[in-house]
Design a protein around this motif. Sequence first.
Motif, PDB file in Angstrom:
ATOM      1  N   LEU A  58       0.898  -0.823  -0.142  1.00 39.27           N
ATOM      2  CA  LEU A  58       0.414  -0.008  -0.300  1.00 39.27           C
ATOM      3  C   LEU A  58       1.029   1.464   0.296  1.00 39.27           C
ATOM      4  CD1 LEU A  58      -2.604   1.070   0.332  1.00 39.27           C
ATOM      5  CD2 LEU A  58      -2.463   0.690   2.949  1.00 39.27           C
ATOM      6  N   ASP A  59       2.002   1.476   0.905  1.00 39.73           N
ATOM      7  CA  ASP A  59       2.750   2.495   0.813  1.00 39.73           C
ATOM      8  C   ASP A  59       3.747   2.302   1.079  1.00 39.73           C
ATOM      9  OD1 ASP A  59       2.419   1.853   3.401  1.00 39.73           O
ATOM     10  OD2 ASP A  59       1.026   3.437   4.770  1.00 39.73           O
ATOM     11  N   GLY A  60       4.574   1.194   1.602  1.00 41.39           N
ATOM     12  CA  GLY A  60       6.022   0.623   1.420  1.00 41.39           C
ATOM     13  C   GLY A  60       6.319   0.352   3.136  1.00 41.39           C
ATOM     14  N   THR A  61       5.117   0.846   3.611  1.00 43.57           N
ATOM     15  CA  THR A  61       5.364   0.275   5.647  1.00 43.57           C
ATOM     16  C   THR A  61       5.892  -1.333   5.638  1.00 43.57           C
ATOM     17  OG1 THR A  61       3.970   2.043   6.039  1.00 43.57           O
ATOM     18  CG2 THR A  61       5.153  -0.195   7.378  1.00 43.57           C
ATOM     19  N   LEU A  62       7.131  -1.246   5.804  1.00 44.68           N
ATOM     20  CA  LEU A  62       7.141  -2.745   6.419  1.00 44.68           C
ATOM     21  C   LEU A  62       6.133  -3.360   6.983  1.00 44.68           C
ATOM     22  CD1 LEU A  62       9.853  -4.466   6.017  1.00 44.68           C
ATOM     23  CD2 LEU A  62      11.068  -3.866   8.253  1.00 44.68           C
ATOM     24  N   GLU A  63       5.396  -3.926   6.810  1.00 42.08           N
ATOM     25  CA  GLU A  63       3.815  -4.303   7.667  1.00 42.08           C
ATOM     26  C   GLU A  63       3.239  -4.765   6.428  1.00 42.08           C
ATOM     27  OE1 GLU A  63       1.948  -1.941  10.151  1.00 42.08           O
ATOM     28  OE2 GLU A  63       0.772  -1.279   7.966  1.00 42.08           O
ATOM     29  N   PHE A  64       2.866  -5.694   6.641  1.00 42.91           N
ATOM     30  CA  PHE A  64       1.841  -6.756   5.943  1.00 42.91           C
ATOM     31  C   PHE A  64       0.433  -5.397   5.814  1.00 42.91           C
ATOM     32  CE2 PHE A  64      -2.895  -9.684   5.314  1.00 42.91           C
ATOM     33  CZ  PHE A  64      -1.971 -10.022   4.348  1.00 42.91           C
ATOM     34  N   GLN A  65       0.081  -5.347   4.189  1.00 41.27           N
ATOM     35  CA  GLN A  65      -1.062  -4.597   3.287  1.00 41.27           C
ATOM     36  C   GLN A  65      -1.884  -5.444   2.712  1.00 41.27           C
ATOM     37  OE1 GLN A  65       1.772  -1.380   2.617  1.00 41.27           O
ATOM     38  NE2 GLN A  65       1.119  -0.499   4.796  1.00 41.27           N
ATOM     39  N   LEU A  66      -2.853  -4.578   2.759  1.00 39.50           N
ATOM     40  CA  LEU A  66      -4.106  -4.960   1.688  1.00 39.50           C
ATOM     41  C   LEU A  66      -3.917  -3.791   0.669  1.00 39.50           C
ATOM     42  CD1 LEU A  66      -6.215  -6.160  -0.003  1.00 39.50           C
ATOM     43  CD2 LEU A  66      -7.589  -5.155   1.683  1.00 39.50           C
ATOM     44  N   CYS A  67      -3.745  -3.483  -0.707  1.00 37.39           N
ATOM     45  CA  CYS A  67      -3.899  -2.257  -1.858  1.00 37.39           C
ATOM     46  C   CYS A  67      -4.962  -3.039  -2.594  1.00 37.39           C
ATOM     47  CB  CYS A  67      -2.450  -2.143  -2.292  1.00 37.39           C
ATOM     48  SG  CYS A  67      -2.358  -0.362  -2.797  1.00 37.39           S
ATOM     49  N   GLY A  68      -5.885  -2.558  -2.903  1.00 34.57           N
ATOM     50  CA  GLY A  68      -6.956  -2.176  -3.892  1.00 34.57           C
ATOM     51  C   GLY A  68      -7.117  -1.252  -4.631  1.00 34.57           C
ATOM     52  N   THR A  69      -8.076  -0.901  -5.154  1.00 32.24           N
ATOM     53  CA  THR A  69      -8.646  -0.133  -7.098  1.00 32.24           C
ATOM     54  C   THR A  69      -8.126   1.265  -5.668  1.00 32.24           C
ATOM     55  OG1 THR A  69     -10.417   0.094  -6.657  1.00 32.24           O
ATOM     56  CG2 THR A  69      -9.854  -1.675  -7.721  1.00 32.24           C
ATOM     57  N   LEU A  70      -8.367   1.936  -5.149  1.00 27.71           N
ATOM     58  CA  LEU A  70      -8.746   2.990  -4.941  1.00 27.71           C
ATOM     59  C   LEU A  70      -7.102   3.646  -4.642  1.00 27.71           C
ATOM     60  CD1 LEU A  70     -11.354   3.313  -2.227  1.00 27.71           C
ATOM     61  CD2 LEU A  70     -11.315   4.204  -4.936  1.00 27.71           C
TER      62      LEU A  70
END
Length: 379
Positions: A212-224
């Motif tokens: 999502l933003d490059g943070t060192l953690e598990f993330q989800l990134c969608g169409t927004l």
Amino acid sequence: MMSRYRYSLLLSFLALPLLASSVGPASSITASPLAREPSPTFLDKWGSEGPAERQFKAPNGVAVDNAGNVFVVDTGNDRVQKFDSDGNFLLMWGWGVRTGESTFQICPSNCQAGIIGSGDGQFSKPSDVAVDYSGYVYVTDTNNDRIQKFNSSGTYIGKWGTKGTGWSGFYHPSGIAIDSSGDVYVVDSGNYRIKKHSASGAFLYTWGWGVLDGTLEFQLCGTLSPCQIGIGGSGDGQFTAPNHVAIDISGNIYVADTHNHRIQKFNGVSFVAKWGTLGSGAGELKYPAGVAVDARGNVYVTERENDRVSKFDGDGGFLVSWGTTGSGDGDFEDPRAVATDAAGHIYVVGMDNHRVQKFGGPWLDVFVGEAEPPAGDAR
């Protein structure tokens, strides 16, 4: 075993002796002494090294449709082959496979190797194949950084993907699986993430560390959001050289996290569990590559460096492992992919043996009389 156990996005192919295709009597295979259930039974094999039909060059992917047809990604020959469940050749497709002309072709007999390239229906070292419940076939066209879609007879339908890190981007996609709704999950291996698309290729979301933003953690990134490359590593939900993926009938997603020597399990996009540590003991894994799930929720994993298949329950409990290095019945040399059919048979592709092997076992009777269980590998 030289460098074949080192994960490489650029495949190299070793010249091996020809391995004659044959059908022999079923034979039992020795299981691990810590196994919780009997070992499987070798049933059949087909394939040898070469460019003709029913021959392969370093095959890397396998899937089974609801009719029991077996699709094999013939990676080194840049084509896809289709067989019935007994290994009888049905057809193949790719560029030039029928006449050698530089155009997309479907070949039913007297076939030849495909022509590498980036045209519609053409392949450049494809890695995996999946079949949805309507019979459409999806192929990870790895060096072209895209997914291609065909019908079950090989007719070209469409494609999506370009080299990149955003919504449409892939970097050497490897594994692919289809859920019960027809959505497509792709292991975007070089980008350290998993991507989900609709059956038409529309991007839905991606997950991994930092997507999502490059943070060192598990993330989800969608169409927004624009989304970005994942961060490789060994944390929960993080990947290092992930390979194949499978989905069970409950929607749980299993990823072979190859260089972390483990399987990771997700529910939707949530991290659920992981299992495996580097080793050759019962329940340990060494460069896991392929993963499949049967209709009972059991998970099958191919181990490249251990030259075996290990079977677990859906929570990672070790059940049995089988195989040793070699070319005999039930032996493996660099097993890459595994798939199951609705009857519980197991199909394993051996890259360095250039063949497919089919297994069964005493657990098959649990499927008898049940109401049309879906193909367990939902691929």
